[in-house]
Design an enzyme around this catalytic site. Structure first.
Site, PDB file in Angstrom:
ATOM      1  N   SER A  81     -17.525  19.940   5.726  1.00 40.94           N
ATOM      2  CA  SER A  81     -18.939  19.619   5.991  1.00 40.94           C
ATOM      3  C   SER A  81     -18.983  18.407   6.905  1.00 40.94           C
ATOM      4  O   SER A  81     -18.440  17.355   6.565  1.00 40.94           O
ATOM      5  CB  SER A  81     -19.663  19.247   4.698  1.00 40.94           C
ATOM      6  OG  SER A  81     -19.828  20.369   3.897  1.00 40.94           O
TER       7      SER A  81
ATOM      8  N   ARG B 110     -20.965  11.739  -2.570  1.00 44.85           N
ATOM      9  CA  ARG B 110     -20.071  11.348  -1.454  1.00 44.85           C
ATOM     10  C   ARG B 110     -20.010   9.818  -1.306  1.00 44.85           C
ATOM     11  O   ARG B 110     -19.890   9.290  -0.204  1.00 44.85           O
ATOM     12  CB  ARG B 110     -20.518  11.976  -0.124  1.00 44.85           C
ATOM     13  CG  ARG B 110     -20.556  13.486  -0.113  1.00 44.85           C
ATOM     14  CD  ARG B 110     -19.178  14.105  -0.286  1.00 44.85           C
ATOM     15  NE  ARG B 110     -19.172  15.524   0.000  1.00 44.85           N
ATOM     16  CZ  ARG B 110     -19.383  16.495  -0.892  1.00 44.85           C
ATOM     17  NH1 ARG B 110     -19.621  16.198  -2.164  1.00 44.85           N
ATOM     18  NH2 ARG B 110     -19.338  17.757  -0.539  1.00 44.85           N
TER      19      ARG B 110
ATOM     20  N   GLU C 175     -20.538  12.983   7.517  1.00 46.36           N
ATOM     21  CA  GLU C 175     -19.747  12.746   6.306  1.00 46.36           C
ATOM     22  C   GLU C 175     -18.375  12.126   6.622  1.00 46.36           C
ATOM     23  O   GLU C 175     -17.919  11.253   5.888  1.00 46.36           O
ATOM     24  CB  GLU C 175     -19.584  14.086   5.569  1.00 46.36           C
ATOM     25  CG  GLU C 175     -19.089  13.922   4.160  1.00 46.36           C
ATOM     26  CD  GLU C 175     -18.858  15.262   3.452  1.00 46.36           C
ATOM     27  OE1 GLU C 175     -19.832  15.928   3.102  1.00 46.36           O
ATOM     28  OE2 GLU C 175     -17.696  15.612   3.232  1.00 46.36           O
TER      29      GLU C 175
HETATM   30  N1  EPU Z   1     -27.544  27.099   4.323  1.00 50.74           N
HETATM   31  C1  EPU Z   1     -28.147  27.713   5.419  1.00 50.74           C
HETATM   32  N2  EPU Z   1     -27.425  27.852   6.563  1.00 50.74           N
HETATM   33  C2  EPU Z   1     -26.136  27.436   6.655  1.00 50.74           C
HETATM   34  C3  EPU Z   1     -25.533  26.797   5.558  1.00 50.74           C
HETATM   35  C4  EPU Z   1     -26.248  26.650   4.392  1.00 50.74           C
HETATM   36  O1  EPU Z   1     -29.298  28.113   5.359  1.00 50.74           O
HETATM   37  O2  EPU Z   1     -25.575  27.624   7.736  1.00 50.74           O
HETATM   38  C5  EPU Z   1     -28.281  26.994   3.071  1.00 50.74           C
HETATM   39  C6  EPU Z   1     -27.747  27.967   2.025  1.00 50.74           C
HETATM   40  O3  EPU Z   1     -28.321  29.225   2.146  1.00 50.74           O
HETATM   41  C7  EPU Z   1     -28.110  27.293   0.725  1.00 50.74           C
HETATM   42  C8  EPU Z   1     -28.012  25.823   1.082  1.00 50.74           C
HETATM   43  O4  EPU Z   1     -28.088  25.721   2.483  1.00 50.74           O
HETATM   44  O5  EPU Z   1     -29.439  27.567   0.381  1.00 50.74           O
HETATM   45  C9  EPU Z   1     -26.715  25.193   0.558  1.00 50.74           C
HETATM   46  O6  EPU Z   1     -25.606  25.847   1.164  1.00 50.74           O
HETATM   47  P1  EPU Z   1     -24.165  25.917   0.455  1.00 50.74           P
HETATM   48  O7  EPU Z   1     -24.297  26.364  -0.945  1.00 50.74           O
HETATM   49  O8  EPU Z   1     -23.275  26.676   1.366  1.00 50.74           O
HETATM   50  O9  EPU Z   1     -23.698  24.437   0.355  1.00 50.74           O
HETATM   51  P2  EPU Z   1     -23.824  23.222   1.363  1.00 50.74           P
HETATM   52  O10 EPU Z   1     -24.893  22.304   0.883  1.00 50.74           O
HETATM   53  O11 EPU Z   1     -23.939  23.728   2.741  1.00 50.74           O
HETATM   54  C10 EPU Z   1     -22.158  21.761  -0.040  1.00 50.74           C
HETATM   55  C11 EPU Z   1     -21.026  20.804   0.235  1.00 50.74           C
HETATM   56  C12 EPU Z   1     -19.744  21.583   0.501  1.00 50.74           C
HETATM   57  C13 EPU Z   1     -19.445  22.452  -0.725  1.00 50.74           C
HETATM   58  C14 EPU Z   1     -20.632  23.386  -0.950  1.00 50.74           C
HETATM   59  C15 EPU Z   1     -20.461  24.254  -2.183  1.00 50.74           C
HETATM   60  C16 EPU Z   1     -21.997  18.816   1.245  1.00 50.74           C
HETATM   61  C17 EPU Z   1     -22.212  18.036   2.503  1.00 50.74           C
HETATM   62  N3  EPU Z   1     -21.350  19.972   1.385  1.00 50.74           N
HETATM   63  O12 EPU Z   1     -22.388  22.514   1.155  1.00 50.74           O
HETATM   64  O13 EPU Z   1     -18.700  20.638   0.649  1.00 50.74           O
HETATM   65  O14 EPU Z   1     -18.267  23.206  -0.537  1.00 50.74           O
HETATM   66  O15 EPU Z   1     -21.838  22.604  -1.135  1.00 50.74           O
HETATM   67  O16 EPU Z   1     -20.645  23.472  -3.314  1.00 50.74           O
HETATM   68  O17 EPU Z   1     -22.394  18.367   0.174  1.00 50.74           O
HETATM   69  C18 EPU Z   1     -17.397  19.398   2.201  1.00 50.74           C
HETATM   70  O18 EPU Z   1     -17.907  18.395   1.722  1.00 50.74           O
HETATM   71  O19 EPU Z   1     -16.550  19.363   3.136  1.00 50.74           O
HETATM   72  C19 EPU Z   1     -17.842  20.703   1.718  1.00 50.74           C
HETATM   73  C20 EPU Z   1     -17.436  21.846   2.280  1.00 50.74           C
END
Ligand code: EPU
Length: 341
Positions: free
Chosen positions: A236, A159, A332
């Site tokens: 996010s 990012r 973000e």
């Molecule tokens: N998790 C939780 N609770 C939640 C959300 C997530 O426990 O409410 C845990 C999940 O179980 C998993 C980990 O956190 O173990 C990661 O979750 P997830 O795969 O959903 O991805 P994220 O880290 O929450 C990132 C990006 C998203 C992108 C997804 C998929 C960032 C800030 N966000 O989310 O990007 O779509 O990975 O690759 O890096 C965005 O930037 O707007 C965005 C949506």
């Protein structure tokens, strides 16, 4: 291109925060950019999907509307596909796939414009836009000259980019007119991301096509992320924090289940959504704003929320996470203006 005054921005930001721009210009002809009169304050607006408007903006909002996409050239190894800054990102990805130029399918359904993609170095499901960018074309609005940036010039990180590091995303100095992507002809599926691998397995697909990856990711995103047209949000809302290895080790020992992703430089990325869920904010509301029930990284406007509601919620979430985990969460989106109402 007609200059407008006191222009409402409410429908131009996906959080639907109410704000006026003192001056507003929809820019669909880059030839006119070098001739713009100097302005004390400028803001470059794309899809408004990564934006928090804290109040009215007393400068000039330049709303990027350049359209156009084409195969710029190809060589033995890759297609080089160029899109104008105002193109819708998701439509562009689908169009490239339909032309038979895969490579961006992991980034389907990300809201926003092509011109915003390098600024934020958008990323999802194991891919960042910077990994596919060949060059970025931009106009320096201070000098009126065009500049072409290589991927190295762009200083891409998680990012992160040159635009953010130089503060140009806030000062509106550098307006991205077009981005060229290098899409390798030797396409390889990128399905390492656990959720994606699981979804493909569920569908009985072991050797996915680019379109099958796109379809699976569209399903995953629609399952977890609210459509801004129905429930206003900015994707996010917090970056996943990156900590040193020792801190991650101590946190993981104290908090079983903590998701940790080791980075190439040895540091460790934590999941902000997990941290927020642990402190009890998932699905909770504060005033008219709240944390989405299906994904704790998303902050939602439940109706007529204002900038002060956002600020109160962000501060509350940050301080609870800091108290329990000692980790700082960084928003973000870009914050513009100051709280006025
Ligand atoms: N998790 C939780 N609770 C939640 C959300 C997530 O426990 O409410 C845990 C999940 O179980 C998993 C980990 O956190 O173990 C990661 O979750 P997830 O795969 O959903 O991805 P994220 O880290 O929450 C990132 C990006 C998203 C992108 C997804 C998929 C960032 C800030 N966000 O989310 O990007 O779509 O990975 O690759 O890096 C965005 O930037 O707007 C965005 C949506």
């Amino acid at each position: 291109m007609t200059l407008q005054t006191d222009f409402p921005l409410t429908t131009l930001n996906t959080l639907q925060l109410p704000a006026l721009a003192a001056h507003y210009l929809y820019v669909d002809d880059c030839a006119l950019l070098p001739k713009l009169p100097p302005h004390q304050r400028r803001f470059i607006l794309g899809g408004g999907s990564n934006l928090v408007l804290l109040g009215d903006f007393d400068g000039l909002v330049l709303h990027v509307g350049f359209k156009g996409k084409r195969l710029a050239f190809e060589d033995a190894d890759a297609w080089y596909v160029e899109a104008a800054g105002g193109e819708n990102w998701h439509d562009f990805v689908l169009w490239a796939l339909a032309q038979g130029w895969p490579g961006l399918e992991n980034l389907v359904l990300i809201p926003g414009t092509v011109g915003a993609a390098p600024v934020q170095n958008i990323g999802a499901y194991g891919l960042e836009a910077g990994e596919r960018i060949h060059q970025v074309r931009a106009i320096d609005l201070e000098t009126g000259s065009e500049k072409i940036f290589s991927p190295t010039d762009c200083r891409f990180g998680y990012r992160q980019s040159l635009w953010k590091q130089e503060g140009w995303h806030l000062s509106g100095r550098s307006l991205i007119t077009a981005v060229t992507f290098r899409l390798p002809k030797q396409w390889q599926a990128n399905c390492r991301y656990a959720d994606l691998a699981a979804e493909l397995e569920k569908r009985g697909i072991s050797q996915p096509t680019p379109q099958q990856i796109a379809d699976a990711i569209i399903t995953l995103r629609q399952r977890k992320l609210p459509d801004p047209a129905i429930l206003p949000n900015a994707g996010s809302f917090f970056e996943n924090p990156i900590v040193d290895a020792l801190t991650a080790e101590k946190l993981a020992a104290a908090h079983p289940g903590l998701p940790c992703y080791r980075q190439a430089d040895g540091k460790v990325k934590l999941a902000a959504g997990w941290l927020i869920e642990q402190v009890g904010w998932k699905g909770r509301q504060l005033g008219k704003m709240g944390i989405y029930e299906k994904q704790a990284l998303i902050l939602v406007n439940y109706g007529n929320g204002k900038s002060q509601d956002i600020c109160a919620l962000v501060t509350a979430v940050q301080s609870d996470v800091r108290r329990q985990f000692g980790v700082d969460l960084r928003p973000e989106p870009v914050f513009i203006g100051s709280v006025t109402n």
